[in-house]
Write a protein that holds these residues in place. Structure first.
Motif, PDB file in Angstrom:
ATOM      1  N   GLY A 290      -2.723  -5.237   1.142  1.00  0.00           N
ATOM      2  CA  GLY A 290      -3.719  -6.266   0.866  1.00  0.00           C
ATOM      3  C   GLY A 290      -4.918  -5.698   0.117  1.00  0.00           C
ATOM      4  N   GLN A 291      -5.308  -4.473   0.491  1.00  0.00           N
ATOM      5  CA  GLN A 291      -6.441  -3.841  -0.196  1.00  0.00           C
ATOM      6  C   GLN A 291      -6.078  -3.511  -1.637  1.00  0.00           C
ATOM      7  OE1 GLN A 291      -6.934  -0.748   2.684  1.00  0.00           O
ATOM      8  NE2 GLN A 291      -8.507  -1.855   3.824  1.00  0.00           N
ATOM      9  N   MET A 292      -4.833  -3.053  -1.848  1.00  0.00           N
ATOM     10  CA  MET A 292      -4.413  -2.751  -3.228  1.00  0.00           C
ATOM     11  C   MET A 292      -4.437  -4.014  -4.077  1.00  0.00           C
ATOM     12  SD  MET A 292      -1.518   0.168  -3.275  1.00  0.00           S
ATOM     13  CE  MET A 292      -0.582  -0.070  -1.781  1.00  0.00           C
TER      14      MET A 292
ATOM     15  N   LEU B 278       0.480 -12.725  -4.319  1.00  0.00           N
ATOM     16  CA  LEU B 278       0.467 -12.491  -2.873  1.00  0.00           C
ATOM     17  C   LEU B 278       1.862 -12.332  -2.277  1.00  0.00           C
ATOM     18  CD1 LEU B 278      -2.242 -15.149  -1.867  1.00  0.00           C
ATOM     19  CD2 LEU B 278      -2.553 -12.809  -2.692  1.00  0.00           C
ATOM     20  N   SER B 279       2.885 -12.433  -3.115  1.00  0.00           N
ATOM     21  CA  SER B 279       4.232 -12.545  -2.541  1.00  0.00           C
ATOM     22  C   SER B 279       4.729 -11.249  -1.911  1.00  0.00           C
ATOM     23  CB  SER B 279       5.223 -13.059  -3.580  1.00  0.00           C
ATOM     24  OG  SER B 279       5.291 -12.162  -4.644  1.00  0.00           O
ATOM     25  N   ALA B 280       4.092 -10.112  -2.227  1.00  0.00           N
ATOM     26  CA  ALA B 280       4.549  -8.860  -1.603  1.00  0.00           C
ATOM     27  C   ALA B 280       3.849  -8.599  -0.263  1.00  0.00           C
ATOM     28  CB  ALA B 280       4.321  -7.689  -2.559  1.00  0.00           C
ATOM     29  N   LEU B 281       2.954  -9.496   0.129  1.00  0.00           N
ATOM     30  CA  LEU B 281       2.202  -9.276   1.369  1.00  0.00           C
ATOM     31  C   LEU B 281       2.888  -9.966   2.546  1.00  0.00           C
ATOM     32  CD1 LEU B 281      -1.373 -10.015  -0.030  1.00  0.00           C
ATOM     33  CD2 LEU B 281      -0.178  -7.819   0.063  1.00  0.00           C
ATOM     34  N   ASP B 282       2.667  -9.449   3.740  1.00  0.00           N
ATOM     35  CA  ASP B 282       3.249 -10.125   4.904  1.00  0.00           C
ATOM     36  C   ASP B 282       2.512 -11.442   5.162  1.00  0.00           C
ATOM     37  OD1 ASP B 282       1.190  -9.945   7.028  1.00  0.00           O
ATOM     38  OD2 ASP B 282       1.498  -7.794   6.807  1.00  0.00           O
TER      39      ASP B 282
ATOM     40  N   LEU C 234      -1.277 -11.622   6.283  1.00  0.00           N
ATOM     41  CA  LEU C 234      -2.173 -11.121   5.243  1.00  0.00           C
ATOM     42  C   LEU C 234      -2.234 -12.097   4.073  1.00  0.00           C
ATOM     43  CD1 LEU C 234      -3.911  -8.750   4.616  1.00  0.00           C
ATOM     44  CD2 LEU C 234      -1.930  -7.542   3.729  1.00  0.00           C
ATOM     45  N   ARG C 235      -1.081 -12.698   3.819  1.00  0.00           N
ATOM     46  CA  ARG C 235      -0.989 -13.657   2.736  1.00  0.00           C
ATOM     47  C   ARG C 235      -1.904 -14.849   2.992  1.00  0.00           C
ATOM     48  NH1 ARG C 235       5.061 -14.828   1.002  1.00  0.00           N
ATOM     49  NH2 ARG C 235       4.610 -16.681  -0.203  1.00  0.00           N
ATOM     50  N   HIS C 236      -1.894 -15.342   4.221  1.00  0.00           N
ATOM     51  CA  HIS C 236      -2.769 -16.465   4.569  1.00  0.00           C
ATOM     52  C   HIS C 236      -4.231 -16.080   4.443  1.00  0.00           C
ATOM     53  CE1 HIS C 236       0.619 -18.657   6.911  1.00  0.00           C
ATOM     54  NE2 HIS C 236       0.598 -18.969   5.636  1.00  0.00           N
TER      55      HIS C 236
END
Ligand SMILES: Nc1ncnc2c1ncn2[C@@H]1O[C@H](COP(=O)(O)OP(=O)(O)OP(=O)(O)O)[C@@H](O)[C@H]1O
Ligand SMILES: [Mg+2]
Length: 376
Positions: free
Chosen positions: A138-140, A162-166, A169-171
């Motif tokens: 998320g920080q990256m 955002l699709s690579a985030l869980d 974290l995405r929300h």
């Protein structure tokens, strides 16, 4: 005005494949606009044409009133953020964000101050000295966002960022992204195949299918008044039932018949013959089957009465074939007794709601005017 985008009759082919098929629409300055659609429908191609990395075969793109046809990517007032944040691993966060400004030869003091502002905007003020390897996903992604924003584009293009985030974290990032967009007032064009994401963040959404735009509307309009069968099926969850339309009866209402079940809905749409009835899962109520009540279709098929008050609810009996527990809601897939179709009902979980296990006979009810009709 400075962030307006106009797409006029744009088409893009790859060999014989029509990736984008004659799309036209406008995006207002400062709008959060999403391109939503299934994989391969032409979202990224559209975004790449806006950024200048791909050229349309036909049509024109104007940004802030200026024709972009002969403008190369680096001269466009756009910047793009990709799904995979391609950060330079050996450089600090600060150096990653500063990179574009240094390439432009900006004065050192200006770079420092703009990089500081961009990092503050994405909530990474304390991270300037870290390397990408020392950051979470998320920080990256926030660094990638800061790197795009630091150049102060009029239009920011985001391709599934955002699709690579869980999920969690995405929300979080959805809320964050919306906050940032509102704070800086930049036009955001956001590509996603996730309807929840598009509905949560956007002022307007263009739903794409097979290279074409099916509908452009606010999230609520898309949900409440889908313009096509595709949109009705893609946004939210809807039963798409094969029906026959006979009508119009009193007040111009057409009657909608579902096989042996009889009339199950009325409609104002000017359609007749074979059609598809879209009935949202959450509009279908489920209850225990009542002994002796096997009736199906409309309670009161007196469709000659004008208005809907006289109609009562539509009703169908059936058996639960599958129960899908979703946490806050439960979905029941019900095989109907009188027609060879399944109807899914969704109801909130808890708060005293009854639970129906697989094999339970049940009664489904819905309001006859709740469905929407489309061509088959
Ligand atoms: N450079 C290319 N050469 C040939 N075909 C391409 C090229 N780029 C895209 N396509 C094709 O064009 C169509 C649209 O691709 P695009 O990348 O725009 O889809 P998308 O909506 O972004 O899908 P996804 O959600 O999977 O990213 C696809 O069928 C794809 O295979
Ligand atoms: Mg794509």
């Amino acid at each position: 005005m400075s962030g307006t985008v106009e797409i006029v009759g744009v088409t893009k082919r790859f060999g014989s494949h029509l990736a984008v098929d004659d799309i036209s629409f406008g995006i207002g300055s400062g709008e959060f606009f999403s391109l939503l659609g299934p994989s391969g429908c032409g979202k990224s191609t559209t975004l790449r044409m806006l950024s200048g990395f791909e050229a349309p075969d036909e049509g024109a793109i104007r940004i802030a009133g200026q024709d972009m046809t002969d403008v190369p990517p680096y001269r466009r007032p756009t910047n793009i953020v990709f799904q995979r944040w391609a950060l330079f691993p050996h450089m600090s966060v600060e150096a990653n964000v500063a990179f574009g400004l240094e390439a432009e030869g900006r004065p050192r003091a200006e770079i420092r101050s703009r990089v500081g502002d961009a990092l503050a905007l994405v909530g990474l003020s304390g991270f300037a000295g870290r390397k990408p390897g020392q950051l979470s996903g998320g920080q990256m992604q926030r660094v990638a966002l800061a790197r795009a924003l630091v150049k102060q584009p009029k239009v920011l293009l985001l391709d599934e960022p955002l699709s690579a985030l869980d999920l969690k974290l995405r929300h979080q990032m959805q809320i964050e992204l919306k906050r940032i967009q509102q704070e800086i007032g930049t036009t955001f064009i956001f590509v996603t195949h996730d309807q929840g994401e598009a509905l949560a963040m956007s002022d307007k959404v263009a739903v794409m299918n097979a290279g074409r735009v099916e509908q452009i509307a606010s999230p609520q309009e898309l949900y409440d008044a889908p313009a096509t069968r595709f949109v009705a099926g893609f946004i939210g969850h809807a039963n798409l039932l094969p029906v026959t339309v006979e009508g119009p009866a009193g007040e111009g209402l057409a009657r909608v018949r579902l096989g042996d079940l009889g009339f199950v809905a009325v409609a104002r749409e000017a359609l007749s013959g074979e059609a598809t009835l879209a009935l949202r899962f959450e509009r279908v109520r489920i209850g225990a089957a009542q002994a002796g009540v096997g009736a199906s279709g409309l309670d009161n098929p007196g469709l000659d009465h004008p208005g809907l008050d006289h109609l009562g609810s539509a009703r169908a009996t059936g058996v639960v074939r599958q129960m899908i527990f979703g946490g806050s809601t439960v979905q029941y897939v019900v095989g109907l007794d009188a027609a060879s179709v399944e109807i899914t009902a969704e109801q909130p979980h808890g708060a005293g709601a009854a639970v129906f296990t697989q094999g339970t006979p049940v009664t489904l009810t819905w309001e006859p005017a709740d469905g929407r009709l489309f061509r088959p």
